[in-house]
Design an enzyme around this catalytic site. Structure first.
Site, PDB file in Angstrom:
ATOM      1  N   GLU A   1      -4.308  -9.066   3.677  1.00 30.36           N
ATOM      2  CA  GLU A   1      -5.069  -8.709   4.874  1.00 30.36           C
ATOM      3  C   GLU A   1      -6.298  -9.588   5.093  1.00 30.36           C
ATOM      4  O   GLU A   1      -6.684  -9.866   6.239  1.00 30.36           O
ATOM      5  CB  GLU A   1      -5.494  -7.242   4.816  1.00 30.36           C
TER       6      GLU A   1
ATOM      7  N   GLU B   1       0.835  -1.208   0.000  1.00 32.73           N
ATOM      8  CA  GLU B   1       0.000   0.000   0.000  1.00 32.73           C
ATOM      9  C   GLU B   1       0.870   1.260   0.000  1.00 32.73           C
ATOM     10  O   GLU B   1       0.534   2.250  -0.653  1.00 32.73           O
ATOM     11  CB  GLU B   1      -0.945  -0.015   1.199  1.00 32.73           C
TER      12      GLU B   1
END
Length: 684
Positions: A125, A105
């Site tokens: 995640e 990210e």
């Protein structure tokens, strides 16, 4: 001080080196340092561009999960990424090793991404019960499209650098020096923030198909559905609103019991992989020898071949070797078609297999694994022969599921070199591997056993040398409690449905049919002379076996099976069950799914407690890892003991007391409170 970020200058380019060993986890200290260095670069007119790069072996291998049970410290990752995206200067992320989760990210906040060959990228995640919370669901679809982003995010897929380039996850693959090429890329003109890109057009039917597939594969869990919703919304609202919605969903999910449970199992697996602290140094693992070319032996050989090791597979039966050759070859072919192996790797795996009836050929291997019939005397004879052919320093391992390691080791002149390596079927698929030291096993042998698991991509758990070790000991109690319910009035499909509704991959009777009822039948026959006459014994499985109903392989067991292998309730099996009840004078009654679940799970939890009390498992987390990875216990519960710690203590204690009584007066009750399983400190 941990979490340093060094600012180094390469002409007009600032190189920010993230230095937080061992894997550069994105901790609060790293975030603070990054924010300060980005501001420093922004304020320096002599610097026109910047590069983010990791020190050591990785870029950023993910966030520090230890922070997730606490209020997140500022600055949080979105603030760091916002500073990067708000900079007037061009930024490039130079990736190597791993760029996962928050690491990827962060890279998505740069203008461009370049990766060294061998880099692994992704947003894992969802495997932890959450969604990407720093722009992952909003930016990845802008690079790869919504349907592919749904698959990558919901699957927690890790992508190699070459594939990432093809997908658009990165902009370049380094041909030489990563840092030098990243600096050159940073000097290229123009800014290309991912958040400002348009979402690629694609047919709505493809997006819907990807969403349905991901939801089904993810068992409709809340975080999976939330990830799908976030990706679908990309481009349908202003980017700032999308980022805010994503962050709010992330914050909500990370504090839910399911996310806590998944973090628990993550850390438990990591701890289990280390085994006991014995100080032993693993021996070399350059090649495997497997004795026994049946289903399990062929599966073990295949696991080693797919991991890139040469294998000698030995059996005295030419027909067994022919079947193993075909089974292994077919599976390697399927792996190549599915993309799990490259064509080159598939050919190498086929070439690395030697099938022979000459036991002397096992002398070439560093690791010898026996996979013959589950009979103590047969295994002792086999190990006496293995001892005569194995080279000095080789590891001798038995794949026994239940038996005592010590008399097997005693059949050799080197009991210190013998351990149990209990693979789970199918061995090339199932992740769990129980590593079982005997009384004489050296610390080096145990360390080698754990290293074998890691080399084959397995999840090791060190277990004590007791009947059934951790998993089969607990599963036997689970299965027995399920059989009690059959005797009292439940049908196989009712028990299986209740437990599959809880989240188990398969119910106990479907599992029994899949593995074959004759295996447990043979074990019961061997144990019959030692069986405590006070113990409750259900004859239903024996009646099924005596009738030739051995499960899927015979077309009938607890269920009947059509040509496609689909199971159906079977009146013939139900008649045998009714006959067994009548013999004991049992008047059947209806059992609700809630009672089925509470009684069976309580029996499992009590047995797990006994395994801990007796030292067969070193930690509660080891039990959870075994049941999740080897027996289909739902991962999102954290495993049976973590789940037990989240239940009402009085209710669970009462359920366990009843479960103990079901087994008979010889059954011991575990001290769940003393083991800190009831009313655990981490109860959500």
């Amino acid at each position: 001080m941990s979490g340093k970020v060094h600012l180094e200058r390469d002409g007009a380019v600032a190189v920010l080196v993230i230095d937080n060993p061992p894997v550069n986890a994105g901790s609060a200290a790293v975030r603070r340092a990054l924010l300060a260095r980005i501001a420093e670069v922004e304020a320096d007119p002599a610097l026109t561009a910047g590069v983010l790069i990791g020190a050591g072996k990785s870029f950023i291998a993910g966030s520090d999960l230890r922070e997730f049970d606490l209020p997140l410290a500022d600055p949080q990752l979105p603030q760091v990424i916002a500073a990067l995206e708000g900079s007037a200067k061009r930024w490039v992320a130079a990736l190597h090793g791993a760029a996962l989760g928050g690491g990827y990210e962060l890279a998505l906040g740069a203008d461009a991404r370049i990766a060294a060959p061998g880099t692994v990228l992704g947003l894992p995640e969802c495997g932890l019960g959450i969604i990407p919370g720093a722009g992952g669901t909003q930016k990845l679809p802008r690079l790869v499209g919504r349907s592919r982003a749904i698959a990558l995010i919901c699957g927690g897929t890790r992508v190699g650098a070459a594939e990432a380039l093809e997908l658009g996850m990165i902009d370049a693959l380094a041909a030489g020096d990563l840092r030098a090429e990243a600096v050159a890329l940073a000097l290229a003109s123009g800014k290309r923030r991912a958040i400002e890109r348009d979402v690629p057009e694609e047919p709505g039917a493809e997006i819907e198909a990807a969403a349905r597939k991901a939801a089904a594969k993810g068992r409709q869990r809340p975080h999976i559905l939330e990830a799908i919703a976030q990706v679908r919304a990309v481009g349908q609202q202003p980017a700032a609103e999308g980022l805010a919605a994503e962050r709010a969903a992330f914050e909500h999910l990370r504090l839910q019991p399911e996310a806590r449970a998944l973090r628990h199992i993550f850390f438990a697996e990591r701890e289990a992989s280390r085994g006991a602290a014995t100080g032993g140094t693993p021996g070399p693992i350059r090649g495997f020898g497997v004795l026994g070319a049946g289903t399990m032996g062929a599966g073990i050989a295949l696991a080693a071949l797919q991991a890139g090791y040469p294998v000698v597979l030995v059996d005295s039966d030419p027909a067994a070797l022919d079947r193993a050759r075909k089974r292994i070859g077919d599976e390697i072919g399927r792996s190549a078609v599915a993309g799990r192996l490259t064509g080159e790797a598939a050919e190498a795996a086929r070439a690395a297999l030697t099938l022979t009836d000459e036991m002397a050929r096992l002398g070439e291997a560093d690791v010898l694994i026996e996979a013959v019939i589950e009979d103590l005397e047969v295994k002792r004879q086999v190990f006496a022969r293995l001892d005569s052919v194995a080279k000095p320093g080789a590891l001798l391992a038995t794949n026994t599921s239940y038996l005592d390691i010590d008399p097997i080791a005693a059949a050799t002149g080197r009991p210190e070199a013998v351990v149990g390596l209990h693979f789970f079927s199918p061995a090339h698929v199932m992740k769990l591997l129980e590593v079982v030291p005997g009384r004489s096993s050296s610390s080096e042998a145990v360390a080698t056993g754990l290293a074998v698991a890691r080399a084959l991509g397995k999840q090791p758990v060190q277990a004590g040398n007791a009947f059934g070790f951790i998993g089969n000991r607990i599963y036997a109690a689970y299965r027995a409690a399920s059989e009690f319910l059959l005797e009292e009035g439940a049908l196989p499909q009712e028990v299986d449905a209740a437990l599959e509704g809880f989240g188990l991959a398969m119910g106990p009777f479907a599992v029994a049919d899949l593995s074959g009822l004759d295996i447990a039948w043979r074990m019961r026959q061997q144990q019959a002379p030692q069986r405590d006459p006070r113990a409750r014994y259900v004859e239903i499985p024996d009646l099924l076996c005596a009738a030739g109903r051995l499960g899927r392989k015979t077309g009938a067991g607890y269920y009947r099976y059509d040509e496609a292998g689909k199971r159906q309730p079977d009146p013939a099996a139900e008649a045998l069950i009714a006959e067994a009840r009548a013999r004991k004078g049992v008047i059947p009654r209806v059992l609700a799914p809630e009672e089925i679940r509470s009684r069976v799970l309580a029996a499992l939890v009590n047995e797990a407690g006994l395994v801990l009390e007796e030292g067969v498992a070193a930690r509660p987390g080891d039990v959870d890892v075994v049941l999740v990875n080897g027996y289909g216990f739902p991962r999102w519960t954290g495993g049976p003991l973590h789940w037990a710690g989240q239940q009402d203590p009085a209710r669970l204690a009462a359920d366990c007391a009843r479960a103990v009584a079901d087994f008979g007066p010889q059954k011991k009750a575990a001290d769940l409170a003393g083991l800190r399983i009831l009313a655990s400190a981490d109860k959500a």
